[in-house]
Structures are given as structure tokens and as C-alpha cells.
Design an enzyme around this catalytic site. Structure first.
Site, short mmCIF file in Angstrom:
data_model
loop_
_atom_site.label_atom_id
_atom_site.label_comp_id
_atom_site.label_asym_id
_atom_site.label_seq_id
_atom_site.Cartn_x
_atom_site.Cartn_y
_atom_site.Cartn_z
N ASP A 47 0.68 -1.25 -0.20
CA ASP A 47 0.11 -0.17 -0.17
C ASP A 47 0.91 1.41 -0.20
N TYR A 52 3.75 9.62 0.05
CA TYR A 52 4.57 8.68 0.85
C TYR A 52 5.86 9.24 0.47
N LYS A 81 -1.91 6.24 -4.25
CA LYS A 81 -3.21 7.59 -4.33
C LYS A 81 -2.96 8.61 -4.87
N HIS A 114 -6.77 9.94 -3.01
CA HIS A 114 -6.37 9.89 -1.11
C HIS A 114 -7.03 10.77 0.14
N SER A 225 -3.77 2.27 9.63
CA SER A 225 -3.75 2.25 11.15
C SER A 225 -4.88 1.69 12.50
N PRO A 229 -3.26 4.57 18.02
CA PRO A 229 -2.84 5.52 18.28
C PRO A 229 -1.81 5.35 17.84
N GLN A 230 -0.80 4.11 17.73
CA GLN A 230 0.41 3.77 18.08
C GLN A 230 1.16 3.93 16.74
N SER A 282 5.25 -2.02 9.31
CA SER A 282 6.31 -2.23 10.75
C SER A 282 7.70 -2.09 9.58
P1 NAP Z 1 -0.40 0.44 12.18
O1 NAP Z 1 0.07 -0.33 10.56
O2 NAP Z 1 -1.56 0.27 12.73
O3 NAP Z 1 0.73 0.67 12.85
C1 NAP Z 1 1.87 1.24 12.51
C2 NAP Z 1 2.92 1.51 13.96
O4 NAP Z 1 2.28 -0.55 14.63
C3 NAP Z 1 4.31 1.12 13.32
O5 NAP Z 1 4.34 2.23 14.95
C4 NAP Z 1 4.29 0.44 14.24
O6 NAP Z 1 5.91 0.16 14.93
C5 NAP Z 1 3.80 -0.80 14.74
N1 NAP Z 1 3.62 -2.05 14.95
C6 NAP Z 1 3.68 -2.19 13.53
N2 NAP Z 1 3.24 -3.41 13.68
C7 NAP Z 1 3.68 -4.26 15.32
C8 NAP Z 1 3.57 -5.43 16.13
N3 NAP Z 1 3.32 -6.63 15.52
N4 NAP Z 1 3.41 -4.73 17.28
C9 NAP Z 1 3.41 -3.43 18.39
N5 NAP Z 1 3.36 -2.95 17.33
C10 NAP Z 1 3.56 -2.94 15.21
O7 NAP Z 1 -0.20 2.27 10.81
P2 NAP Z 1 -0.51 3.43 9.74
O8 NAP Z 1 0.74 2.61 9.04
O9 NAP Z 1 -1.06 4.17 10.32
O10 NAP Z 1 -1.41 2.47 9.56
C11 NAP Z 1 -1.20 0.87 8.27
C12 NAP Z 1 -1.15 1.35 6.60
O11 NAP Z 1 -2.66 2.46 6.33
C13 NAP Z 1 0.07 2.84 6.34
O12 NAP Z 1 1.53 2.06 5.87
C14 NAP Z 1 -0.56 3.53 5.14
O13 NAP Z 1 -0.31 2.04 3.59
C15 NAP Z 1 -2.63 3.35 5.19
N6 NAP Z 1 -2.56 5.01 5.59
C16 NAP Z 1 -3.31 5.07 4.75
C17 NAP Z 1 -3.90 6.58 4.75
C18 NAP Z 1 -5.32 6.87 3.95
O14 NAP Z 1 -5.32 8.08 4.58
N7 NAP Z 1 -5.82 5.95 3.26
C19 NAP Z 1 -3.75 6.87 6.56
C20 NAP Z 1 -2.88 6.15 7.35
C21 NAP Z 1 -2.18 4.81 6.35
P3 NAP Z 1 6.84 -0.01 14.35
O15 NAP Z 1 7.55 0.67 12.30
O16 NAP Z 1 8.40 0.22 15.10
O17 NAP Z 1 7.12 -2.13 13.51
P1 NAD Z 2 -0.28 0.61 11.99
O1 NAD Z 2 -1.65 0.83 12.92
O2 NAD Z 2 -0.56 0.12 10.74
O3 NAD Z 2 1.08 1.25 12.20
C1 NAD Z 2 1.14 2.15 13.93
C2 NAD Z 2 2.00 2.12 14.38
O4 NAD Z 2 2.31 1.22 15.57
C3 NAD Z 2 3.16 2.22 13.73
O5 NAD Z 2 4.03 3.60 13.38
C4 NAD Z 2 4.11 1.38 14.06
O6 NAD Z 2 5.64 1.52 14.20
C5 NAD Z 2 3.49 0.39 15.33
N1 NAD Z 2 3.22 -1.23 14.46
C6 NAD Z 2 2.81 -1.74 14.01
N2 NAD Z 2 2.86 -2.89 14.56
C7 NAD Z 2 2.55 -3.64 15.43
C8 NAD Z 2 2.54 -4.10 16.93
N3 NAD Z 2 2.15 -5.39 16.03
N4 NAD Z 2 2.95 -3.61 17.73
C9 NAD Z 2 3.02 -2.80 18.19
N5 NAD Z 2 3.47 -1.57 17.33
C10 NAD Z 2 2.68 -2.31 15.98
O7 NAD Z 2 -0.90 2.88 11.48
P2 NAD Z 2 -0.54 2.96 10.18
O8 NAD Z 2 0.91 3.10 10.11
O9 NAD Z 2 -0.87 4.49 10.33
O10 NAD Z 2 -0.97 3.15 8.64
C11 NAD Z 2 -0.69 1.94 8.19
C12 NAD Z 2 -0.40 2.25 6.25
O11 NAD Z 2 -2.13 2.77 6.24
C13 NAD Z 2 0.03 2.87 5.57
O12 NAD Z 2 1.67 2.39 5.85
C14 NAD Z 2 -0.58 3.81 4.81
O13 NAD Z 2 -0.02 2.55 4.04
C15 NAD Z 2 -1.89 3.42 4.49
N6 NAD Z 2 -2.31 4.70 5.08
C16 NAD Z 2 -2.88 5.30 4.65
C17 NAD Z 2 -3.32 6.98 4.52
C18 NAD Z 2 -4.39 7.09 3.41
O14 NAD Z 2 -3.92 8.42 3.70
N7 NAD Z 2 -4.70 6.10 2.44
C19 NAD Z 2 -3.08 7.08 5.63
C20 NAD Z 2 -3.26 6.16 6.71
C21 NAD Z 2 -1.77 4.96 6.61
#
Ligand code: NAP
Ligand code: NAD
Length: 329
Positions: A47, A52, A81, A114, A225, A229-230, A282
Site C-alpha cells: 500500500d 508517502y 494514491k 487519497h 492505522s 494511536p500507535q 512495521s
Molecule cells: P499501523 O499499521 O496501524 O501501525 C504501524 C505502527 O505500529 C508502527 O508504529 C509500528 O512500529 C507499529 N507496529 C507494527 N506492527 C506492530 C506489531 N506487530 N506490534 C507492535 N507494534 C507494531 O499504522 P499506519 O501505518 O498508520 O497504517 C497502516 C497503513 O495504512 C499505512 O502504512 C498506510 O499504508 C495506510 N494508511 C493510509 C491512510 C490514508 O489516508 N489512506 C492513512 C494512514 C495510513 P514499527 O514500525 O516500529 O514496528
Molecule cells: P499502523 O496502525 O499500521 O501503525 C501504527 C504504528 O504502530 C506504527 O508506527 C508501527 O511502528 C506500530 N506497530 C505496527 N505494528 C505493531 C505491532 N504489532 N505492535 C506494536 N506496534 C506496532 O498504522 P499506519 O502506519 O498509520 O497505517 C498503515 C498503512 O496504512 C500506511 O503505511 C499506509 O500504507 C496506509 N495509510 C493510508 C492513509 C491514507 O490516507 N490512505 C493514511 C495513513 C496510512
């Protein structure tokens, strides 16, 4: 494990793997290795987004994985996006082609709007990745660029198909951060319906009505996400700091212990078991593997409901909320 990840059929007829790897906030210098590592671990869905600022590096990781024989292009599902300041139809088309060039691919599997917000145009030679701001002083970009979403959608539709001419450069199109009203509106004029709605979705922001509306409309839901909050702690988001981390909520920990899983896997399974796509991010190899492994166990109905009961309508990714920025609107 890749083979055990379910794929969902989209309204476009294409399939999306239910677990993907998110690229938001993955530093560009580490993105190629992160993407390669994710593919090696078994991820087949990546994704990304123009915003990004790591698409070229992600493409390097993808091409290395293909060159090493880990996967073929057809095994992968790649999302990008359209950023807010490119909503004008010509810019939307241009950004799709730029993203293809950056990734080094001949097609994207999914191209999303997006945000339903058209900000003012910023020439890439002035600021390549302007995010929400016009300058280093963090002046907010003007959010009223006078481009209706319908115009942007028609530009995306034209990328999907060029009947009788060629397969389009984009397989499926969709939207992100739309609410139910915007989705209903889009469905009134879409010739190509949105295949995916990507929104913030976790137990503190469950949005059950929005998920139901998407479902009834044949639109697949991708949760971002999922750990709540992470992801926002590192951004200094005060709302994220003010609530207990979801992974430390006693209910989530108890359910994880009962199933011999981690809290992170329980949070992801709460989504995948309800037919929602997840895209956890992650930077740690062990978590990358752990997060992918979130479909091979089942929560009980009561456990799903109890986790849904944590809902407090708490949105972390809210562009309407600014933290000490000057706003020029
Ligand atoms: P997320 O995946 O919910 O969380 C990532 C965070 O969780 C990171 O701080 C990560 O830390 C930690 N983390 C990951 N796996 C973990 C685990 N197994 N145990 C503990 N912590 C863990 O957050 P997100 O990146 O916001 O959301 C996921 C993706 O959604 C984004 O990367 C992005 O692609 C997409 N997204 C899209 C939008 C949108 O507007 N469309 C917005 C936000 C996100 P570490 O990296 O240190 O492991
Ligand atoms: P996330 O919840 O995946 O990550 C939150 C935080 O939690 C990260 O900083 C990761 O270090 C940490 N984390 C991840 N796995 C963890 C675990 N098992 N245990 C403890 N902590 C953990 O949310 P995200 O990074 O906000 O979103 C993930 C992806 O969603 C994004 O990388 C992106 O691709 C997509 N995204 C899209 C939009 C959008 O606007 N379309 C916005 C945000 C994110």
C-alpha cells in the site's frame, strides 16, 4: 504463508490480498529493503501513495524481489494514491503515469483518491511532496482548489479502460477517507464504481455504519492505522498520547492470551474476520511476519463484539485538526 492469505474479489473483477504492507512513514532510504523484506516474508500487497514520497524506492524493492525469483509481477497487488493537490483531471492522469514510472511498473492494481480534498496546485519543481503545507513554515495549503470530485473521478475512470484500444494502466480505482455521504454521492455518477474504500478503522474508531454502507454498495473496505494511536505517537498527536495503547487494553491482551496470539494479531484479526482488508506497517522484521499471520485463527463472536465495544469515535488521522500550524484559508 502467502498462500494462506485470503484474497477478496473486488467489483472490478480483480482480487485483493486481505493483508498488505503499508508504506506511510517508511523512510525512503529504507523503503526498498522494507518492501523486499515484506515480499520475502510473504506479503503480496503493498500500500503506497505519491504522498508517502517513497514510491521509487518501493519499486526498487519490488523489482529486486522479482529479479531474485521470489515473485512475479502478477503475484503482486500494488496500490498508489492521488495526492490532494493533483485533483485536476490532467494532473490526476499525470500523477498515475508518474507513479508508474517511479515504481517501474506497467500497471497499478489500485489507484485511490487519497482524500476528498482538492488543495491548490503546487508545481512539483517548487515542492515535490507538498503534503498539507505550502512551505517550510507549515502554512496550510488552500483546501478549495475548485475541482469537483466528479471531475477527478472521471479522470480515474479513463485510466481503467480504453475499450478496444488497450488495457488501462490502472486495474481498479477507489477512494480513501470518504464518509458515507460522499460515497453515496460518488455512486450516483460513477460509470466505474469504486472498488475499494480505504479508511481509518480500529476499535477506537470502528465506523460501523460506514463499513455497512460500503458493504451494501459492493465496495471493499481497507482499514488503515489498525493499531489506532500507535502510528500517531511519533507525530506528536495529542489525542494518540491521551488514550491507552490498544495493544495494552486488558480486553485485547486477555483475548490474545486466550488464543496464544499477540495483541497486534488480535487487532488485525478483528478486521480480517469481518471481511476487511488490513495494511499494517512495521519496520521490524519480527512484527512484519507477525502482522501477516493474522488470518489463521478465529475469534469468537462475543470477542469480536467486545472489541467493537471499545469504540469511542476517536479519529487520529484528521486533516481538519491542526497542531500549532498557521492556517491560510
Ligand atoms: P499501523 O499499521 O496501524 O501501525 C504501524 C505502527 O505500529 C508502527 O508504529 C509500528 O512500529 C507499529 N507496529 C507494527 N506492527 C506492530 C506489531 N506487530 N506490534 C507492535 N507494534 C507494531 O499504522 P499506519 O501505518 O498508520 O497504517 C497502516 C497503513 O495504512 C499505512 O502504512 C498506510 O499504508 C495506510 N494508511 C493510509 C491512510 C490514508 O489516508 N489512506 C492513512 C494512514 C495510513 P514499527 O514500525 O516500529 O514496528
Ligand atoms: P499502523 O496502525 O499500521 O501503525 C501504527 C504504528 O504502530 C506504527 O508506527 C508501527 O511502528 C506500530 N506497530 C505496527 N505494528 C505493531 C505491532 N504489532 N505492535 C506494536 N506496534 C506496532 O498504522 P499506519 O502506519 O498509520 O497505517 C498503515 C498503512 O496504512 C500506511 O503505511 C499506509 O500504507 C496506509 N495509510 C493510508 C492513509 C491514507 O490516507 N490512505 C493514511 C495513513 C496510512
Amino acid at each position: 504463508i502467502a498462500a494462506s492469505i485470503p484474497r477478496l474479489k473486488l467489483s472490478s473483477g480483480h482480487y485483493i490480498p486481505q493483508v498488505g504492507f503499508g508504506l506511510w512513514k517508511v523512510p525512503a532510504a529504507q523503503t526498498a529493503d522494507a518492501v523486499y523484506g515484506a515480499i520475502k516474508a510473504g506479503y503480496r500487497h503493498i500500500d503506497g501513495a505519491y504522498g508517502y514520497a517513497n514510491s521509487a524506492e518501493a519499486g526498487q524493492g519490488v523489482r529486486r524481489a522479482i529479479a531474485h525469483g521470489l515473485v512475479s509481477r502478477d503475484d503482486l497487488f500494488i496500490t498508489s494514491k492521488l495526492w490532494n493537490n493533483h485533483h485536476a483531471p490532467a494532473h490526476a492522469t499525470r500523477m498515475a503515469n508518474e507513479e508508474l514510472g517511479a515504481w517501474g511498473l506497467d500497471h497499478l492494481d489500485l489507484y485511490l483518491i487519497h482524500f476528498p480534498i482538492a488543495t491548490q496546485w503546487v508545481d512539483p519543481s517548487v515542492s515535490r511532496f507538498p503534503s498539507w503545507h505550502a512551505d517550510a513554515a507549515k502554512t496550510r495549503l488552500h483546501p478549495r482548489a475548485r475541482v469537483p470530485l466528479a471531475d477527478t473521478w472521471r479522470a480515474l475512470e479513463a485510466l481503467v479502460d480504453a475499450p478496444g484500444v488497450r488495457a488501462g494502466p490502472v486495474r481498479s480505482i477507489g477512494v480513501s477517507n470518504f464518509d458515507a455521504q460522499l460515497l453515496y454521492d460518488l455512486l450516483t455518477y460513477a460509470r466505474v464504481p469504486p472498488a475499494v474504500l480505504q479508511v481509518e478503522h480500529h476499535p477506537y474508531l470502528a465506523q460501523p455504519q460506514l463499513v455497512a454502507v460500503a458493504r451494501e454498495s459492493g465496495v471493499a473496505v481497507t482499514a488503515y492505522s489498525t493499531f489506532g494511536p500507535q502510528s500517531f505517537l511519533e507525530l506528536g498527536n495529542p489525542r494518540a498520547a491521551a488514550v491507552p495503547p490498544l495493544m495494552e487494553v486488558p480486553l485485547v491482551k486477555a483475548i490474545a492470551a486466550r488464543h496464544g496470539r499477540t495483541p497486534g494479531q488480535v487487532l488485525l484479526r478483528w478486521c480480517t474476520q469481518r471481511g476487511i482488508v488490513v495494511i499494517p506497517k512495521s519496520m521490524r522484521a519480527e512484527r512484519v511476519r507477525e502482522n501477516l499471520d493474522c488470518c489463521g485463527f478465529d475469534l469468537e463472536a462475543g470477542e469480536l463484539d467486545a472489541i467493537s465495544g471499545l469504540d469511542r469515535g476517536l479519529r487520529f488521522n484528521d486533516p481538519g485538526v491542526t497542531h500549532g500550524e498557521s492556517v491560510r484559508i
